[in-house]
Design a protein around this motif. Structure first.
Motif, PDB file in Angstrom:
ATOM      1  N   GLY A  63      -0.478  11.102  -5.946  1.00 53.39           N
ATOM      2  CA  GLY A  63       0.114  11.934  -6.983  1.00 53.39           C
ATOM      3  C   GLY A  63      -0.741  12.266  -8.022  1.00 53.39           C
ATOM      4  N   GLY A  64      -1.752  11.256  -8.339  1.00 55.97           N
ATOM      5  CA  GLY A  64      -2.823  11.582  -9.526  1.00 55.97           C
ATOM      6  C   GLY A  64      -3.810  12.825  -8.919  1.00 55.97           C
TER       7      GLY A  64
ATOM      8  N   GLN B 190       3.592   1.502  -1.736  1.00 56.60           N
ATOM      9  CA  GLN B 190       4.165   1.807  -3.019  1.00 56.60           C
ATOM     10  C   GLN B 190       2.962   2.325  -3.900  1.00 56.60           C
ATOM     11  OE1 GLN B 190       5.816  -1.552  -4.713  1.00 56.60           O
ATOM     12  NE2 GLN B 190       6.486  -2.423  -2.804  1.00 56.60           N
ATOM     13  N   MET B 191       1.653   2.101  -3.394  1.00 58.58           N
ATOM     14  CA  MET B 191       0.525   2.451  -4.346  1.00 58.58           C
ATOM     15  C   MET B 191       0.144   3.912  -3.865  1.00 58.58           C
ATOM     16  SD  MET B 191      -0.358   0.151  -6.280  1.00 58.58           S
ATOM     17  CE  MET B 191      -1.910   1.069  -6.885  1.00 58.58           C
ATOM     18  N   MET B 192       0.524   4.418  -2.682  1.00 58.40           N
ATOM     19  CA  MET B 192      -0.022   5.495  -2.349  1.00 58.40           C
ATOM     20  C   MET B 192       0.569   6.660  -3.311  1.00 58.40           C
ATOM     21  SD  MET B 192      -1.890   6.537  -0.039  1.00 58.40           S
ATOM     22  CE  MET B 192      -1.924   5.526   1.362  1.00 58.40           C
ATOM     23  N   PRO B 193       1.686   6.762  -3.271  1.00 57.80           N
ATOM     24  CA  PRO B 193       1.964   8.044  -4.380  1.00 57.80           C
ATOM     25  C   PRO B 193       1.476   7.700  -5.626  1.00 57.80           C
ATOM     26  CG  PRO B 193       3.902   6.338  -4.429  1.00 57.80           C
ATOM     27  CD  PRO B 193       2.849   6.059  -3.383  1.00 57.80           C
ATOM     28  N   ILE B 194       1.046   6.501  -6.136  1.00 60.87           N
ATOM     29  CA  ILE B 194       0.352   6.654  -7.489  1.00 60.87           C
ATOM     30  C   ILE B 194      -1.179   7.289  -7.317  1.00 60.87           C
ATOM     31  CG2 ILE B 194      -0.682   5.135  -9.129  1.00 60.87           C
ATOM     32  CD1 ILE B 194       1.420   3.126  -8.351  1.00 60.87           C
ATOM     33  N   VAL B 195      -1.787   6.959  -6.240  1.00 63.50           N
ATOM     34  CA  VAL B 195      -3.166   7.495  -6.078  1.00 63.50           C
ATOM     35  C   VAL B 195      -2.988   8.822  -5.587  1.00 63.50           C
ATOM     36  CG1 VAL B 195      -5.106   7.072  -5.007  1.00 63.50           C
ATOM     37  CG2 VAL B 195      -4.049   5.101  -5.634  1.00 63.50           C
TER      38      VAL B 195
ATOM     39  N   LEU C 125       1.000  -1.322  -0.074  1.00 61.97           N
ATOM     40  CA  LEU C 125      -0.085   0.173   0.001  1.00 61.97           C
ATOM     41  C   LEU C 125       0.826   1.158  -0.045  1.00 61.97           C
ATOM     42  CD1 LEU C 125      -2.921  -0.715   2.315  1.00 61.97           C
ATOM     43  CD2 LEU C 125      -3.121  -0.509   0.097  1.00 61.97           C
TER      44      LEU C 125
END
Lengths: 526, 305
Positions: free
Chosen positions: A15-16, A8-13, A6
């Motif tokens: 950031g978006g 690792q996923m955090m910056p993706i969501v 999670l």
């Protein structure tokens, strides 16, 4: 070595979401994209026109989008029954050569007999019936609301048909000239299915589909059998999608694109100082305004306070300081080019801060007044700055403004829930090119829930005009309604917004008021 | 190993379930897409009609259950913006993002391997300090800024490359440098420490004392063994590359998942956002699994249990 998933996923969501918040929602700013991988080479090609929009087109389904930037591309691929020359002759023939009113609810049209679709099929009345009845009857389509007034299309022969409307429809021709009215090929769609059509769209306009690489480019090429002949100098059109403003400017300067739209003031000098590129400005149909709350619990329900706010704002100074002097002050949101525009109110504004102070005194706010002003941030050109300067002007007359900047979707939520406080800033347009569209929002059908405003007199005239088939009378009714709206300051008008384009000097380009890319009007410089 | 693999694959299910709740709740709270789909001055009737036709008038849990039920069948919903199923729209963007990620990874490896080795073999020299400083700088530089600077320098002032777009190798270079430098920084640091560790091992010392040439000591003995953590970190950079692609793809108008996600979030195109995050999550899970398995395959001392 291993990080929790999670994390690792955090910056993706996140950031978006953050980036989306920082970006201007340009596609909805009435604004939407080089061919074959040549990149910057395209502009050196004399017969390819490359245009950069802020976002990609969304679909080739002409009925299921409400996106100006998509329609701006469609107008080159599809033909319409009529066109609306908003800055000239008004409604002019396209596929239809003649039309007449049979009775208040029936229109007869005659189609030209030499029009063919890009697949070679002739354009017939059956195609018109297929197109218009689909959007008129399917309420899941985004454009249904603008076509539900059509009851039936009755085919007389291949080139003659009747349109039966639900009640008198004086603005039918305006509807038929706009988004959602591009005539579709019935047989092609029925034989191949909608999915195939959306992948390989076919129209009857001057340019035919070549490819669409989503979020990159749409490529069209000249259609040799177009009924209008060779209307433009371009063999190929490339609409690129470049969301980042500085990249759009960079592409024009590097020669990668010919025209880039939505150029912010911060980049104007960069474009103008570069050899071979210039900023070109054009009007839009969008009017910036303050919407006051007319509910009793808000000071803005007092006409004296609304007048004081209007008098405290120097509309021309806003344009001079924030828009490089471009744009037009106005007292109406119905701009010239729209049927029924009250031209006496356009180009005008009122500014008298001393009188504004007196009015506030009269209204009982001599000791000062505090108001909340909601404002989007990044939705319109210079919207944040406009709000800040207005707050400064209002403070000069004793109104202390609490500014509430909001992200666009939160802003829309607040407004649609009718939870706004004293004032909000917004820019509104009208795609119907008829005052009926803009003025409806002052009627109690809309304004009562929205801002707590209603006027029986306004409603009566509006409803009469809506079904009035006497053009001259209807025009006068709309002019009168705008005068009423101005006198009562239902909304406080600021200015008609201009749009700014970075253009390669090899191109002769005058922006259209309706923001469509009609490429027959874009030529090579002499 | 089979048992380990099965266990890891089964772990994917609850993770995806948690992500489904997270993404759905986030978007639900983020606002009403209908308001953004219609013009600013749409009537309340238009808003209500569209909301009803999209099922957005239903309570949260019904919308969520309906979403999960459809998702299990591979249906991620219908894109409001593109008027077609969301999943094919997302899958269409995958090759472009893979292309950019792969090119960025090559850039990162080409930078990280020589710098990591140099930094370790020249430990505590001015060169080492310089490389360490450059790594910190590379990691700290925002992609957005670096992308715009590269455009200004190498596409406008000195027009070696196209400003933006896709379609050729030339289009790929600037975005790959932008995205690859951040990863290279982290990979350089890992390779340096890993090399330092192996250079201190007994077998390296033995090789040196046997008179093996310095070149062979470094590349044959130390570097090969230092590769295990390096390969793992390289795999783990995939999530960094995908998150970095959000910004890089927008700056360079690269038609991949990042740009799609940004536009979908802007337009509250929930189906596309959900499908994109799921596909990205799935890719990251699979790559992590591959990194884990590879780590164990490369280093027999680690057991599959």
């Amino acid at each position: 070595m291993k990080r929790p998933f999670l994390m690792q996923m955090m910056p993706i969501v996140v950031g978006g979401l953050l980036l989306s918040g920082c970006m201007t929602n340009e596609e909805n700013m009435t604004t939407a994209p080089d061919a074959g991988g040549e990149g910057g080479a395209s502009s050196s090609n004399d017969t390819t026109l490359t245009i950069a929009q802020g976002s990609d087109m969304v679909s080739f389904d002409v009925h299921d989008h409400s996106n100006t930037s998509t329609e701006a591309i469609h107008v080159n691929m599809f033909s319409y029954l009529v066109k609306n020359d908003v800055e000239g002759e008004g409604i002019v023939p396209d596929l239809a050569t003649d039309w007449e009113l049979v009775d208040d609810e029936t229109w007869q049209f005659t189609l030209r007999d030499d029009a063919v679709f890009h697949n070679g099929d002739p354009v017939t009345a059956e195609d018109v019936k297929f197109t218009l009845e689909r959007v008129a009857k399917d309420n899941t389509l985004q454009e249904h609301e603008n076509y539900r007034q059509i009851n039936e299309v009755e085919v007389i022969d291949d080139h003659t048909f009747l349109i039966h409307t639900n009640g008198p429809q004086p603005v039918l021709l305006n509807r038929l000239s706009r988004l959602g009215s591009g005539i579709l090929p019935k047989d092609y769609i029925e034989e191949n299915g909608w999915d195939h059509f959306l992948q390989e769209p076919v129209g009857s306009g001057p340019y035919q589909f070549v490819e669409w690489i989503r979020d990159d480019r749409v490529v069209l090429e000249r259609f040799d059998d177009y009924f209008g002949g060779d209307v433009a100098v371009w063999d190929q059109l490339v609409f690129r999608s470049i969301p980042e403003s500085s990249t759009r400017v960079g592409e024009v300067i590097a020669g990668g694109v010919d025209i880039a739209m939505n150029i912010a003031p911060i980049d104007w000098d960069r474009v103008n100082e570069n050899e071979g590129t210039s900023i070109v400005e054009g009007q839009t149909n969008r009017t910036m305004m303050l919407v006051p709350n007319h509910r009793e619990e808000y000071p803005t329900s007092d006409p004296l306070v609304r007048e004081a706010i209007d008098l405290a704002i120097d509309n021309q100074a806003l344009l001079d300081n924030l828009m490089g002097g471009s744009g037009t002050p106005t007292l109406t949101r119905v701009n010239p080019g729209n049927f029924g525009a009250n031209e006496a109110l356009h180009g005008e504004y009122r500014y008298d801060p001393d009188r504004a102070k007196e009015l506030l005194e009269e209204a009982g706010y001599g000791d000062g007044l505090e108001l909340t002003l909601h404002s989007p941030d990044g939705r319109y050109l210079q919207d944040r700055e406009t709000t800040e300067v207005i707050a400064g002007m209002l403070s000069e007359v004793g109104i202390d403004v609490k500014i509430d900047f909001m992200e666009w979707s939160a802003y829309v939520d607040l407004r649609d829930a009718h939870e706004q406080k004293d004032l909000y800033l917004i820019g509104l347009t009208g795609s119907l090119w008829d005052a009926a569209h803009q003025l409806r929002h002052h009627t109690s059908m809309v304004a009562e829930d929205h801002i707590g405003y209603s006027s029986e007199e306004f409603d009566r005239i509006y409803l009469e005009a809506e079904v009035n088939m006497d053009e001259a009378e209807r025009e006068q009714q709309y002019i009168d309604l705008q005068t009423m709206a101005d006198e009562e300051l239902i909304n406080i008008m600021l200015f008609q917004l201009d749009s700014f384009y970075a253009v390669n000097d090899r191109i002769q380009f005058e922006p259209r008021l309706d923001e469509m890319w009609r490429v027959e009007e874009i030529t090579l410089s002499e | 190993m089979r048992k380990y693999l099965l266990w890891r694959v089964l772990q994917i299910i609850p993770v995806l379930f948690l992500i489904s709740i997270f993404v759905f709740a986030l978007l639900y709270l983020a606002g009403d897409p209908v308001a953004l789909m219609l013009p600013e001055d749409a009537t309340q009737e238009q808003v209500d009609a569209l909301r009803e036709s999209l099922g957005l008038d239903q309570p949260f849990y019904i919308q969520y259950l309906s979403f999960v039920g459809d998702m299990i069948q591979g249906n991620f919903g219908y894109s409001y913006r593109y008027s077609q199923p969301a999943l094919p729209i997302v899958l269409e963007r995958l090759p472009a993002t893979f292309e950019l990620a792969f090119a960025s990874m090559i850039v990162a490896v080409l930078i990280a391997v020589p710098l990591g080795i140099l930094s370790a073999t020249k430990r505590n020299t001015a060169l080492d300090v310089f490389i360490s400083g450059a790594s910190v700088l590379g990691k700290a530089m925002p992609n957005f800024w670096l992308g715009i600077m590269l455009i200004l320098m190498l596409a406008i002032t000195y027009p070696f490359f196209p400003v933006s777009g896709s379609g050729s190798v030339a289009h790929l270079i600037l975005p790959a440098i932008t995205l690859g430098t951040g990863c290279a920084a982290e990979m350089t640091r890992v390779l340096r420490s890993s090399m330092l560790e192996t250079l201190n091992q007994d077998y390296v010392r033995t090789a040196v004392s046997k008179g093996v040439k310095n070149f062979f000591v470094v590349y044959k003995h130390a570097f090969r063994n230092a590769l295990i953590p390096f390969i793992t970190i390289t795999f783990l950079q995939v999530s960094t590359l995908v998150s970095g692609a959000l910004i890089t793809e927008v700056v360079f108008s690269w038609p991949g998942l990042g740009q799609l996600l940004i536009q979908a979030i802007n337009g509250r195109d929930m189906a596309v956002v959900q499908a994109t995050v799921f596909i990205v999550a799935f890719i990251v899970i699979v790559v992590n699994l591959m990194a884990d398995v590879l780590y164990r395959v490369l280093d027999p001392r680690i057991q599959f249990d």
